[in-house]
Design an enzyme around this catalytic site. Structure first.
Site, PDB file in Angstrom:
ATOM      1  CB  CYS A 113       5.162   7.501 -66.073  1.00  0.00           C
ATOM      2  SG  CYS A 113       4.972   9.058 -65.190  1.00  0.00           S
ATOM      3  CG  HIS A 249       8.539   5.405 -64.282  1.00  0.00           C
ATOM      4  ND1 HIS A 249       9.069   6.548 -64.844  1.00  0.00           N
ATOM      5  CD2 HIS A 249       7.474   5.802 -63.542  1.00  0.00           C
ATOM      6  CE1 HIS A 249       8.337   7.584 -64.451  1.00  0.00           C
ATOM      7  NE2 HIS A 249       7.376   7.163 -63.648  1.00  0.00           N
ATOM      8  CG  ASN A 279       8.105  10.482 -62.154  1.00  0.00           C
ATOM      9  OD1 ASN A 279       8.353  10.356 -63.351  1.00  0.00           O
ATOM     10  ND2 ASN A 279       7.013   9.997 -61.596  1.00  0.00           N
TER      11      ASN A 279
HETATM   12  C1  LIG Z   1       3.768  10.885 -52.802  1.00  0.00           C
HETATM   13  C2  LIG Z   1       4.358  10.018 -51.700  1.00  0.00           C
HETATM   14  C3  LIG Z   1       5.855  10.210 -51.639  1.00  0.00           C
HETATM   15  C4  LIG Z   1       3.755  10.451 -50.372  1.00  0.00           C
HETATM   16  O1  LIG Z   1       4.223   9.612 -49.342  1.00  0.00           O
HETATM   17  P1  LIG Z   1       3.191   9.053 -48.254  1.00  0.00           P
HETATM   18  O2  LIG Z   1       3.999   8.285 -47.287  1.00  0.00           O
HETATM   19  O3  LIG Z   1       2.107   8.343 -48.991  1.00  0.00           O
HETATM   20  O4  LIG Z   1       2.702  10.382 -47.584  1.00  0.00           O
HETATM   21  P2  LIG Z   1       1.235  10.973 -47.440  1.00  0.00           P
HETATM   22  O5  LIG Z   1       0.736  11.486 -48.761  1.00  0.00           O
HETATM   23  O6  LIG Z   1       0.384   9.994 -46.725  1.00  0.00           O
HETATM   24  O7  LIG Z   1       1.554  12.214 -46.517  1.00  0.00           O
HETATM   25  C5  LIG Z   1       2.123  12.038 -45.219  1.00  0.00           C
HETATM   26  C6  LIG Z   1       2.297  13.410 -44.600  1.00  0.00           C
HETATM   27  O8  LIG Z   1       3.370  14.119 -45.259  1.00  0.00           O
HETATM   28  C7  LIG Z   1       2.901  15.398 -45.654  1.00  0.00           C
HETATM   29  N1  LIG Z   1       3.576  15.792 -46.893  1.00  0.00           N
HETATM   30  C8  LIG Z   1       3.181  15.553 -48.169  1.00  0.00           C
HETATM   31  N2  LIG Z   1       4.067  16.072 -49.022  1.00  0.00           N
HETATM   32  C9  LIG Z   1       5.044  16.636 -48.285  1.00  0.00           C
HETATM   33  C10 LIG Z   1       6.220  17.321 -48.604  1.00  0.00           C
HETATM   34  N3  LIG Z   1       6.628  17.533 -49.877  1.00  0.00           N
HETATM   35  N4  LIG Z   1       7.000  17.765 -47.585  1.00  0.00           N
HETATM   36  C11 LIG Z   1       6.632  17.579 -46.306  1.00  0.00           C
HETATM   37  N5  LIG Z   1       5.524  16.931 -45.943  1.00  0.00           N
HETATM   38  C12 LIG Z   1       4.723  16.467 -46.932  1.00  0.00           C
HETATM   39  C13 LIG Z   1       1.405  15.212 -45.848  1.00  0.00           C
HETATM   40  O9  LIG Z   1       0.758  16.464 -45.755  1.00  0.00           O
HETATM   41  C14 LIG Z   1       1.061  14.298 -44.719  1.00  0.00           C
HETATM   42  O10 LIG Z   1       0.975  15.047 -43.525  1.00  0.00           O
HETATM   43  P3  LIG Z   1      -0.186  14.712 -42.439  1.00  0.00           P
HETATM   44  O11 LIG Z   1       0.114  13.306 -42.007  1.00  0.00           O
HETATM   45  O12 LIG Z   1       0.063  15.749 -41.400  1.00  0.00           O
HETATM   46  O13 LIG Z   1      -1.461  14.852 -43.184  1.00  0.00           O
HETATM   47  C15 LIG Z   1       4.027   8.533 -51.961  1.00  0.00           C
HETATM   48  O14 LIG Z   1       2.669   8.300 -51.772  1.00  0.00           O
HETATM   49  C16 LIG Z   1       4.430   8.098 -53.314  1.00  0.00           C
HETATM   50  O15 LIG Z   1       5.573   8.058 -53.652  1.00  0.00           O
HETATM   51  N6  LIG Z   1       3.459   7.687 -54.168  1.00  0.00           N
HETATM   52  C17 LIG Z   1       3.720   7.272 -55.511  1.00  0.00           C
HETATM   53  C18 LIG Z   1       3.723   8.478 -56.345  1.00  0.00           C
HETATM   54  C19 LIG Z   1       4.378   8.277 -57.650  1.00  0.00           C
HETATM   55  O16 LIG Z   1       5.494   7.862 -57.733  1.00  0.00           O
HETATM   56  N7  LIG Z   1       3.653   8.585 -58.722  1.00  0.00           N
HETATM   57  C20 LIG Z   1       4.121   8.580 -60.020  1.00  0.00           C
HETATM   58  C21 LIG Z   1       3.884   7.254 -60.628  1.00  0.00           C
HETATM   59  S1  LIG Z   1       4.115   7.443 -62.321  1.00  0.00           S
END
Ligand SMILES: CC(C)(COP(=O)(O)OP(=O)(O)OC[C@H]1O[C@@H](n2cnc3c(N)ncnc32)[C@H](O)[C@@H]1OP(=O)(O)O)[C@@H](O)C(=O)NCCC(=O)NCCS
Length: 322
Positions: A113, A249, A279
Site C-alpha cells: 500500500c 492512503h 482500499n
Molecule cells: C478490519 C476492521 C474493519 C475490523 O474492524 P474491528 O472493529 O477491528 O472488528 P473485529 O475484527 O474486531 O471484528 C468485530 C466483529 O465483526 C465481525 N466481522 C468481521 N468482518 C465482518 C464483516 N465483513 N461483516 C460482518 N461482521 C464482520 C467479526 O467476526 C467480529 O465478530 P465477533 O465479535 O462476533 O467475533 C478494522 O480492524 C480495520 O479497519 N483495520 C485496519 C485494516 C486496514 O485498513 N488494513 C489495510 C492497511 S494497508
C-alpha cells in the site's frame, strides 16, 4: 534547483462496480457493518481482460492527456504494485509497450500500500540527479485476485484500480517553487505476519491469498502515519496549518479521521475516496489525488501531503507544492 513537478494526473477503474449489498448476497456481512467499521460503500472489481497493466496504461493515457504531452517523451516508468500481471517481466514494461514508447527505463516497485510513495521517492531522486527528465509514476492493483472471498474480515475491504502522475524535471526557484519538497519512507519487517499473502514464487510456488490481523494493523497505521507526516512537514519547514490538502492512503475512514485528529488537521482538508473505491493498495493515493485534481479542489501552488502505510510494514509521506 531541479525539482520534480507534477504536470498531469490520471486514473482508471474497472468497469464493474460492486456495492456492499451485492457482497452481502454472497458472504455473511451487511452494508451497515462495512459502512460503520470502514466507511466503504463501493469497490470496483476487474473483469476479464482487465489487468494491473491495462488499468495502469489507461491511467497513464489520462495523465499524459492532462499534461498535454506525447508518450514518446517519457524516459522513465515506475509502477508500484503487489499484483503484477506476471511474476516477470515487470508490468511497467507491459505499460511501456501498451503506450507505444520505443525506449525508456521501466521497472516495478513492491511496497504494497505504500508502493506509490516508494515509487515517488525513487523517481524524484532519479529526476533530481539528472537521470530522468519526464517520468510516469503509477500505482496499480488487482487485489480482487489475491482476496480470499470466503474471509469476510478481509474481502470486503479491497478493490481494484490505478492512478498515475507525470513528473517533470523543472528548474524552480529555491523558495516558492513548485515540485516535490520532501519524501520520507520507513519499513519495519518485524510485522510481516500482521498483513501478508500466504504464498509466493520462492516459498509455495503459488500466488497465495491476503491475510490480515485488522485490529493490530489499525493501531500501527494511525501511529506511523501521524509520525511520518510530522517528520516530513518538519523536513520541509512547514507546519500542519500550512497544509492545503492531505491525500491519504484510502484504507479505512476511521484511520483517516484518527490520523487527521492526531495532527490537528481539519477533516475538510482530507481527500476521501474510500467510500467509492475501498482500499486499492498502491493505487489508492494517485487515484484519490486525480479525483481531487479533476474536481478542482487541488490547485497549482497548494501544499499537498501524500501518505500511506501497508504490509511489511512500510510507510511514508511526500510533501508537494503542487
Ligand atoms: C478490519 C476492521 C474493519 C475490523 O474492524 P474491528 O472493529 O477491528 O472488528 P473485529 O475484527 O474486531 O471484528 C468485530 C466483529 O465483526 C465481525 N466481522 C468481521 N468482518 C465482518 C464483516 N465483513 N461483516 C460482518 N461482521 C464482520 C467479526 O467476526 C467480529 O465478530 P465477533 O465479535 O462476533 O467475533 C478494522 O480492524 C480495520 O479497519 N483495520 C485496519 C485494516 C486496514 O485498513 N488494513 C489495510 C492497511 S494497508
Amino acid at each position: 534547483m531541479i525539482r520534480s513537478v507534477v504536470i498531469g494526473t490520471g486514473s482508471a477503474l474497472p468497469a464493474r462496480r460492486v456495492s456492499n449489498a451485492e457482497l452481502a448476497e454472497q458472504i455473511d456481512t451487511s452494508d451497515e457493518w462495512i459502512v460503520e467499521r470502514t466507511g466503504i460503500r463501493f469497490r470496483h472489481i476487474a473483469g476479464e481482460g482487465e489487468t494491473t497493466a491495462t488499468l495502469a496504461a489507461d491511467a497513464c493515457r489520462a495523465a499524459l492527456a492532462a499534461a498535454g504531452i506525447e508518450a514518446q517523451s517519457i524516459d522513465l516508468i515506475v509502477l508500484a504494485t503487489a499484483t503484477p500481471d506476471q511474476t516477470f517481466p515487470a508490468s511497467a514494461t507491459k505499460v511501456q509497450a501498451m503506450l507505444g514508447i520505443d525506449d525508456c527505463v521501466a521497472f516495478d516497485v513492491a511496497a504494497v500500500c505504500s508502493g506509490f510513495l516508494y515509487a515517488v521517492q525513487v523517481v524524484d531522486s532519479m529526476i533530481r540527479s539528472g537521470v530522468a527528465k519526464r517520468a510516469l509514476v503509477i500505482g496499480a492493483e488487482t487485489f480482487s485476485r489475491i482476496l480470499d472471498w470466503e474471509d469476510r474480515t478481509t474481502c470486503v475491504l479491497f478493490g481494484d484500480g490505478a492512478g498515475a502522475i507525470v513528473l517533470e524535471a523543472q528548474d524552480t526557484a529555491d523558495d516558492g517553487g513548485r515540485g516535490i519538497l520532501t519524501t520520507k519512507l520507513h519499513a519495519d519487517g518485524r510485522h510481516n505476519e500482521l498483513l501478508y499473502v500466504d504464498g509466493g514464487v520462492s516459498t509455495t510456488g503459488t500466488v497465495g491469498k491476503l491475510r490480515m490481523k485488522g485490529r493490530e494493523v489499525f493501531r500501527h497505521a494511525v501511529t506511523n502515519l501521524a509520525s511520518v507526516m510530522t517528520e516530513s512537514l518538519a523536513m520541509a519547514g512547514l507546519s500542519s496549518d500550512q497544509v492545503d490538502w492531505v491525500v491519504p492512503h484510502q484504507a479505512n475512514a476511521r484511520i483517516l479521521d484518527a490520523t487527521a485528529r492526531k495532527l490537528g488537521l481539519a477533516p475538510a482538508k482530507v481527500v476521501v475516496t474510500v467510500d467509492q473505491h475501498a482500499n486499492t493498495s498502491a493505487a489508492s493515493v494517485p487515484l484519490a489525488l486525480d479525483v481531487a485534481v479533476r474536481d478542482g479542489r487541488i490547485q497549482q501552488g497548494q501544499i499537498v501531503v501524500l501518505e500511506a502505510m501497508g504490509g511489511g510494514f512500510t510507510w511514508g509521506a511526500a510533501i508537494i507544492r503542487f
